[in-house]
Design a protein around this motif. Structure first.
Motif, PDB file in Angstrom:
ATOM      1  N   UNK A 114     -14.076  39.729  -9.778  1.00 15.82           N
ATOM      2  CA  UNK A 114     -13.848  38.886 -10.956  1.00 15.82           C
ATOM      3  C   UNK A 114     -14.411  37.462 -10.793  1.00 15.82           C
ATOM      4  N   UNK A 115     -15.274  37.262  -9.811  1.00 20.15           N
ATOM      5  CA  UNK A 115     -15.845  35.927  -9.582  1.00 20.15           C
ATOM      6  C   UNK A 115     -16.654  35.451 -10.785  1.00 20.15           C
ATOM      7  N   UNK A 116     -17.438  36.334 -11.385  1.00 25.42           N
ATOM      8  CA  UNK A 116     -18.276  35.941 -12.523  1.00 25.42           C
ATOM      9  C   UNK A 116     -17.423  35.461 -13.688  1.00 25.42           C
ATOM     10  N   UNK A 117     -16.378  36.214 -13.994  1.00 24.00           N
ATOM     11  CA  UNK A 117     -15.495  35.825 -15.094  1.00 24.00           C
ATOM     12  C   UNK A 117     -14.804  34.495 -14.791  1.00 24.00           C
ATOM     13  N   UNK A 118     -14.409  34.327 -13.540  1.00 25.67           N
ATOM     14  CA  UNK A 118     -13.778  33.075 -13.129  1.00 25.67           C
ATOM     15  C   UNK A 118     -14.732  31.900 -13.327  1.00 25.67           C
ATOM     16  N   UNK A 119     -15.972  32.054 -12.892  1.00 26.87           N
ATOM     17  CA  UNK A 119     -16.946  30.966 -12.994  1.00 26.87           C
ATOM     18  C   UNK A 119     -17.243  30.615 -14.443  1.00 26.87           C
ATOM     19  N   UNK A 157     -20.441  48.135  -7.005  1.00 27.23           N
ATOM     20  CA  UNK A 157     -20.343  48.614  -8.388  1.00 27.23           C
ATOM     21  C   UNK A 157     -20.071  47.451  -9.329  1.00 27.23           C
ATOM     22  N   UNK A 158     -19.174  46.563  -8.926  1.00 24.32           N
ATOM     23  CA  UNK A 158     -18.835  45.408  -9.756  1.00 24.32           C
ATOM     24  C   UNK A 158     -20.030  44.506 -10.009  1.00 24.32           C
ATOM     25  N   UNK A 159     -20.842  44.269  -8.986  1.00 24.11           N
ATOM     26  CA  UNK A 159     -22.034  43.438  -9.158  1.00 24.11           C
ATOM     27  C   UNK A 159     -23.080  44.145 -10.012  1.00 24.11           C
ATOM     28  N   UNK A 160     -23.164  45.458  -9.874  1.00 24.02           N
ATOM     29  CA  UNK A 160     -24.167  46.230 -10.625  1.00 24.02           C
ATOM     30  C   UNK A 160     -23.900  46.188 -12.129  1.00 24.02           C
ATOM     31  N   UNK A 161     -22.627  46.121 -12.507  1.00 32.22           N
ATOM     32  CA  UNK A 161     -22.297  46.158 -13.944  1.00 32.22           C
ATOM     33  C   UNK A 161     -22.097  44.760 -14.526  1.00 32.22           C
ATOM     34  N   UNK A 217     -21.265  44.651 -21.392  1.00 28.33           N
ATOM     35  CA  UNK A 217     -20.326  43.864 -22.210  1.00 28.33           C
ATOM     36  C   UNK A 217     -19.030  43.554 -21.473  1.00 28.33           C
ATOM     37  N   UNK A 218     -18.496  42.368 -21.735  1.00 23.05           N
ATOM     38  CA  UNK A 218     -17.388  41.852 -20.951  1.00 23.05           C
ATOM     39  C   UNK A 218     -16.168  42.762 -20.971  1.00 23.05           C
ATOM     40  N   UNK A 219     -15.832  43.351 -22.128  1.00 15.82           N
ATOM     41  CA  UNK A 219     -14.638  44.194 -22.200  1.00 15.82           C
ATOM     42  C   UNK A 219     -14.791  45.425 -21.323  1.00 15.82           C
TER      43      UNK A 219
END
Length: 501
Positions: free
Chosen positions: A315-320, A437-441, A445-447
């Motif tokens: 969840x780093x991307x969403x946090x940033x 997997x998390x980095x690949x996706x 879309x965010x949801x």
């Protein structure tokens, strides 16, 4: 051993409250620090360099007295001299650091030119030097609170420090518009207040007798650890200095943000667990069941760390995107997972040195970390020009991996402990796949992205079950904990039991 683990878990939870509060300040301040109206991108990079300077200076000035006090305080031969040993360690540090800080202050302009190629940071470096001196004394006294398992008192002091820092930083930056000056002035005031609060505790636990012979033994024991500590700090901070020199303050700021987020794990998980375990690990040195105790320590530390690593990396991307005020910092998302795995190796390595400490073979550790520091500097010199901030990240991971395996080899040779490597590497590999997997996706879309990432995070403990990760007694205890905490009538009793001293 189960009783020991329960006691440690209680203290870990209390320590974690303070450590979470410390990281919460970082969370609150990230939108402020990344807002160009308050701090420019270069200012944020300069903040990173000043912070690692404080960390490096504190590590060197401590002279490993924290480790020496921990080793001698619970030595049965000196049980009647604990207070004089404590007083000697603090008094020695004060006598040593005072002339050092005065010398650094005299040459502060030269240091500013050396680090930043300008003298404009001289005032901030002055504050850094003074803060380091006060922090060294505070840390030595706080070590005694940990040795005595005063987890509540320790956490209260931590909360006071972060409250003072947060209030002064917000007032200084937003109201007074003082930028970096406000941050560093808040730090030095916060450390001064903690020193005043600790002084009565210091007096109560001191016997004003200088133990020259014991001090000499502590220094002989601590010198290799001082080398190891200083080398470890160089290992963890050289990247910021080199990025500043080779790529500029803006890139240093982006990298520092990724490191700051990943280091949340180190602070909340490792520091809380290690702080709670410190007295017990020393007391366990001569117990017949200590090997299994140390082995389980590492397994549980790694499990909690990997769970945190997984959540942070996913969840780093969403946090940033949610907390940073400039999109330039979103690039830090790709750094968090790599640095988190590097810090996992670092945290496990710190736990494995218990064998070297028991056998008083700390000189080996100092040499290994020093060699790794040279390796890290060499890797940064090669990789930063090729891969920019990713080169610094990769250098950190490779260096910490090298150190982990070399310390493991030496420590096990001196004092063998049957660590549960199958379990540790199983959960690490599963976490690595899930993070990939998390980095690949990241571009979906965010949801959809959040649903998949949440499924990966929540499913992680259940996936481990199919790899026979849990022992029967662990499963039984998990079920018992779930029954107790899921019953609303028992919540009050559970909290009372947790906080009961």
């Amino acid at each position: 051993m189960l009783k020991d683990i329960k006691q440690t878990t209680k203290h870990t939870a209390v320590y974690a409250i303070g450590n979470i509060g410390t990281k919460l300040i970082g969370l609150i301040l990230i939108p402020l620090y990344t807002n160009a109206d308050y701090l420019s991108h270069d200012d944020y990079g300069a903040l990173a360099v000043l912070e690692v300077t404080l960390q490096l200076l504190t590590s060197i000035l401590t002279m490993a007295m924290v480790n020496s006090l921990a080793r001698w305080y619970w030595d049965s031969k000196y049980s009647d001299r604990q207070q004089s040993i404590f007083f000697t360690s603090v008094a020695f540090l004060v006598l040593i650091i005072t002339p050092v800080i005065l010398t650094l202050l005299y040459f502060v302009s030269d240091f500013s030119s050396l680090i930043f190629s300008t003298t404009q940071y001289s005032y901030l470096l002055k504050l850094t030097f003074i803060t380091a001196g006060i922090q060294v004394v505070n840390n030595q006294i706080l070590t005694l609170t940990r040795l005595q398992s005063k987890s509540v008192f320790y956490s209260i002091l931590t909360i006071v420090r972060i409250s003072v820092n947060l209030g002064l930083i917000l007032w200084g930056i937003i109201v007074k518009k003082r930028g970096l000056d406000a941050i560093w002035e808040a730090y030095i005031i916060g450390e001064g207040i903690i020193l005043l609060m600790l002084f009565p505790y210091f007096l109560r636990n001191s016997s004003f007798r200088f133990e020259k012979v014991i001090l000499r033994e502590m220094l002989n024991y601590g010198y290799p650890l001082m080398l190891a500590s200083a080398s470890a700090v160089i290992l963890s901070t050289a990247d910021r200095y080199m990025l500043n020199s080779m790529e500029g303050l803006e890139k240093t700021g982006i990298y520092s943000l990724g490191y700051r987020i990943a280091n949340t794990l180190r602070m909340v998980v490792y520091t809380s667990v290690a702080t709670a375990l410190l007295p017990l690990r020393m007391k366990k040195m001569n117990d017949p069941d200590n090997q299994r105790f140390y082995s389980k320590n590492l397994t549980y530390l790694a499990f909690v760390f990997v769970v945190g690593l997984l959540g942070l990396s996913l969840f780093a991307l969403e946090f940033l995107k949610l907390f940073t005020a400039s999109s330039i910092y979103w690039e830090a998302n790709n750094l968090v997972a790599i640095i988190s795995f590097a810090l996992l190796f670092s945290s496990m390595e710190d736990f494995m040195i218990i064998g070297l400490m028991i056998k008083k073979k700390t000189g080996i550790l100092g040499v290994l970390i020093l060699l790794t520091s040279f390796l890290n500097i060499g890797l940064n010199l090669i990789l930063i020009p090729l891969l920019d901030i990713y080169g610094a990240t990769l250098a950190t991971l490779l260096s910490q991996t090298f150190l982990f395996f070399t310390v493991l080899k030496k420590s096990q040779k001196e004092y063998f402990i049957p660590y549960e490597w199958r379990k540790i590497f199983t959960m690490s590999i599963v976490a690595l796949i899930f993070v990939g997997i998390g980095l690949y996706i990241s571009s979906v879309p965010v949801f959809v992205r959040l649903v998949i990432k949440s499924g990966l995070f929540l499913g992680f403990p259940f996936v481990l079950y199919f790899f026979n990760f849990y022992e029967k007694v662990e499963i039984d205890n998990i079920k018992k904990i779930f029954r107790n905490w899921s019953n609303p009538k028992l919540i009050k009793d559970n909290f009372n039991r947790l906080l009961k001293s």
